[in-house]
Design a protein around this motif. Sequence first.
Motif, PDB file in Angstrom:
ATOM      1  N   ARG B  86       7.130 170.696   2.781  1.00  0.00           N
ATOM      2  CA  ARG B  86       7.281 170.926   1.261  1.00  0.00           C
ATOM      3  C   ARG B  86       8.175 170.129   0.320  1.00  0.00           C
ATOM      4  O   ARG B  86       9.339 170.709  -0.225  1.00  0.00           O
ATOM      5  CB  ARG B  86       7.848 172.368   1.275  1.00  0.00           C
ATOM      6  CG  ARG B  86       6.819 173.364   1.897  1.00  0.00           C
ATOM      7  CD  ARG B  86       7.139 174.829   2.037  1.00  0.00           C
ATOM      8  NE  ARG B  86       6.435 175.636   2.477  1.00  0.00           N
ATOM      9  CZ  ARG B  86       5.656 176.594   1.681  1.00  0.00           C
ATOM     10  NH1 ARG B  86       5.918 176.378   0.271  1.00  0.00           N
ATOM     11  NH2 ARG B  86       4.528 177.266   2.117  1.00  0.00           N
ATOM     12  N   LYS B  88       8.739 167.834  -2.647  1.00  0.00           N
ATOM     13  CA  LYS B  88       8.120 167.611  -4.044  1.00  0.00           C
ATOM     14  C   LYS B  88       7.855 166.220  -4.088  1.00  0.00           C
ATOM     15  O   LYS B  88       6.827 165.580  -4.852  1.00  0.00           O
ATOM     16  CB  LYS B  88       8.995 168.112  -5.045  1.00  0.00           C
ATOM     17  CG  LYS B  88       8.712 169.348  -5.604  1.00  0.00           C
ATOM     18  CD  LYS B  88       9.592 169.524  -6.984  1.00  0.00           C
ATOM     19  CE  LYS B  88      10.828 170.247  -6.700  1.00  0.00           C
ATOM     20  NZ  LYS B  88      11.393 170.654  -8.136  1.00  0.00           N
ATOM     21  N   HIS B  91       4.551 164.909  -2.675  1.00  0.00           N
ATOM     22  CA  HIS B  91       3.390 165.274  -3.528  1.00  0.00           C
ATOM     23  C   HIS B  91       3.299 164.345  -4.521  1.00  0.00           C
ATOM     24  O   HIS B  91       2.170 164.122  -5.177  1.00  0.00           O
ATOM     25  CB  HIS B  91       3.426 166.648  -4.147  1.00  0.00           C
ATOM     26  CG  HIS B  91       3.313 167.785  -2.880  1.00  0.00           C
ATOM     27  ND1 HIS B  91       2.004 167.903  -2.265  1.00  0.00           N
ATOM     28  CD2 HIS B  91       3.977 168.601  -2.366  1.00  0.00           C
ATOM     29  CE1 HIS B  91       1.954 168.810  -1.575  1.00  0.00           C
ATOM     30  NE2 HIS B  91       3.210 169.270  -1.419  1.00  0.00           N
ATOM     31  N   GLN B 154       2.680 173.232  -8.661  1.00  0.00           N
ATOM     32  CA  GLN B 154       2.991 173.446  -7.162  1.00  0.00           C
ATOM     33  C   GLN B 154       1.728 173.999  -6.481  1.00  0.00           C
ATOM     34  O   GLN B 154       1.478 173.401  -5.207  1.00  0.00           O
ATOM     35  CB  GLN B 154       3.890 174.556  -6.969  1.00  0.00           C
ATOM     36  CG  GLN B 154       5.389 173.924  -6.978  1.00  0.00           C
ATOM     37  CD  GLN B 154       6.410 174.945  -6.495  1.00  0.00           C
ATOM     38  OE1 GLN B 154       6.017 176.040  -5.807  1.00  0.00           O
ATOM     39  NE2 GLN B 154       7.629 174.807  -6.930  1.00  0.00           N
ATOM     40  N   ASP B 157      -0.330 170.702  -6.424  1.00  0.00           N
ATOM     41  CA  ASP B 157       0.212 169.919  -5.358  1.00  0.00           C
ATOM     42  C   ASP B 157      -0.502 170.314  -4.072  1.00  0.00           C
ATOM     43  O   ASP B 157      -1.093 169.410  -3.342  1.00  0.00           O
ATOM     44  CB  ASP B 157       1.424 169.842  -5.362  1.00  0.00           C
ATOM     45  CG  ASP B 157       2.333 168.977  -6.219  1.00  0.00           C
ATOM     46  OD1 ASP B 157       1.502 168.070  -6.733  1.00  0.00           O
ATOM     47  OD2 ASP B 157       3.561 169.215  -6.377  1.00  0.00           O
ATOM     48  N   ARG B 158      -0.586 171.523  -3.620  1.00  0.00           N
ATOM     49  CA  ARG B 158      -1.018 171.945  -2.429  1.00  0.00           C
ATOM     50  C   ARG B 158      -2.334 172.133  -2.170  1.00  0.00           C
ATOM     51  O   ARG B 158      -2.852 171.423  -1.338  1.00  0.00           O
ATOM     52  CB  ARG B 158      -0.306 173.368  -2.107  1.00  0.00           C
ATOM     53  CG  ARG B 158       1.008 173.266  -1.344  1.00  0.00           C
ATOM     54  CD  ARG B 158       1.392 174.680  -1.028  1.00  0.00           C
ATOM     55  NE  ARG B 158       2.160 175.209  -2.130  1.00  0.00           N
ATOM     56  CZ  ARG B 158       2.242 176.565  -2.615  1.00  0.00           C
ATOM     57  NH1 ARG B 158       1.345 177.223  -1.976  1.00  0.00           N
ATOM     58  NH2 ARG B 158       2.840 176.824  -3.778  1.00  0.00           N
ATOM     59  N   ARG B 232       7.821 166.999 -12.636  1.00  0.00           N
ATOM     60  CA  ARG B 232       8.072 168.384 -11.665  1.00  0.00           C
ATOM     61  C   ARG B 232       9.280 168.625 -11.849  1.00  0.00           C
ATOM     62  O   ARG B 232       9.602 169.621 -11.338  1.00  0.00           O
ATOM     63  CB  ARG B 232       7.588 167.571 -10.306  1.00  0.00           C
ATOM     64  CG  ARG B 232       6.357 167.665  -9.682  1.00  0.00           C
ATOM     65  CD  ARG B 232       6.205 166.805  -8.485  1.00  0.00           C
ATOM     66  NE  ARG B 232       4.737 166.826  -8.098  1.00  0.00           N
ATOM     67  CZ  ARG B 232       3.792 165.905  -8.604  1.00  0.00           C
ATOM     68  NH1 ARG B 232       4.126 165.237  -9.572  1.00  0.00           N
ATOM     69  NH2 ARG B 232       2.448 166.199  -8.065  1.00  0.00           N
TER      70      ARG B 232
END
Lengths: 54, 245
Positions: B86, B88, B91, B154, B157-158, B232
């Motif tokens: 996780r 940032k 990503h 977010q 990103d995932r 972000r």
Amino acid sequence: MKEFLDMGGYALYVWPAYAVTLTVVVLNIVWARRALTRSRAEARRRLIAQGELQ
Amino acid sequence: MTWTWFHRLASPPYAYALAARLTPWFAWPAALLILGGLWGGLVLAPPDYQQGEGFRIIYVHAPSAWMSLMVYTTMAIAAAVGLIWRIKVAHAVAASCAPIGASFTFAALVTGALWGEPMWGTYWEWDPRLTSELVLLFLYLGYMGLRAGIEDPQRADRASAVLAVVGVVNVPIIHYSVTWWNSLHQAPSVMRLGKPHMPATMLVPLLMMLLGFTLFFVALLLVRLRGEILSRERSASWIREVVRA
């Protein structure tokens, strides 16, 4: 020079291949810089909207 | 072994500053290597005994194709790191890779078509190598489309990271397609076991182009990464210093 540009008869294939690649290289530089400038301007606008920056 | 470097890299202000500082160290060597490689490839290298001067397309085709695979692999690894820990910044790295990779995949396909026509007699064939490379272009475009279609950063990103990770199966398929299947495309000349199939005057410019493009990718990635990090970070105080300049 003429011989070089003629590329042994392959000029119609060799030069466009180089031109396309060069274009992609240059566009990548322009796009990357533009993306950074845009994100910076957006972050700035956000901060001003939040009253954290004059 | 300590992991402090990893944690520091995961910190947005640190990654931002480091990216800014490192960019010229990749950009200038890249420019020099590419200029040298062009000179060597177009002028110094002898014509190929089978393909004559037409083989010189290799100096733009192979680096573009290499970029298409290397950038995708980088993107998939960054996406996986982002998903697992996780992070940032990871990503942000993955998101930065996509447009670069897509554009060089396009260049690889076009320069390949321009090489195919005089050597094979066709611009395009639904051949394993060519088809899997086209699929790679669609993976990049799908990744970018997916990101653009999801508003919440977010979630974008995932979701896009899952696509990037799943799509990485295509990378070995592309690389080994010319070995596994009967392909029109010639077998690897450089990335093979044993000695490359080329004299040094041909090989050195190619290696310069490959390295030059790789460093160019890193420079582009570092510039794009800063933009992705900024977008972000919603209200972090360090941004104030960055945008004030």
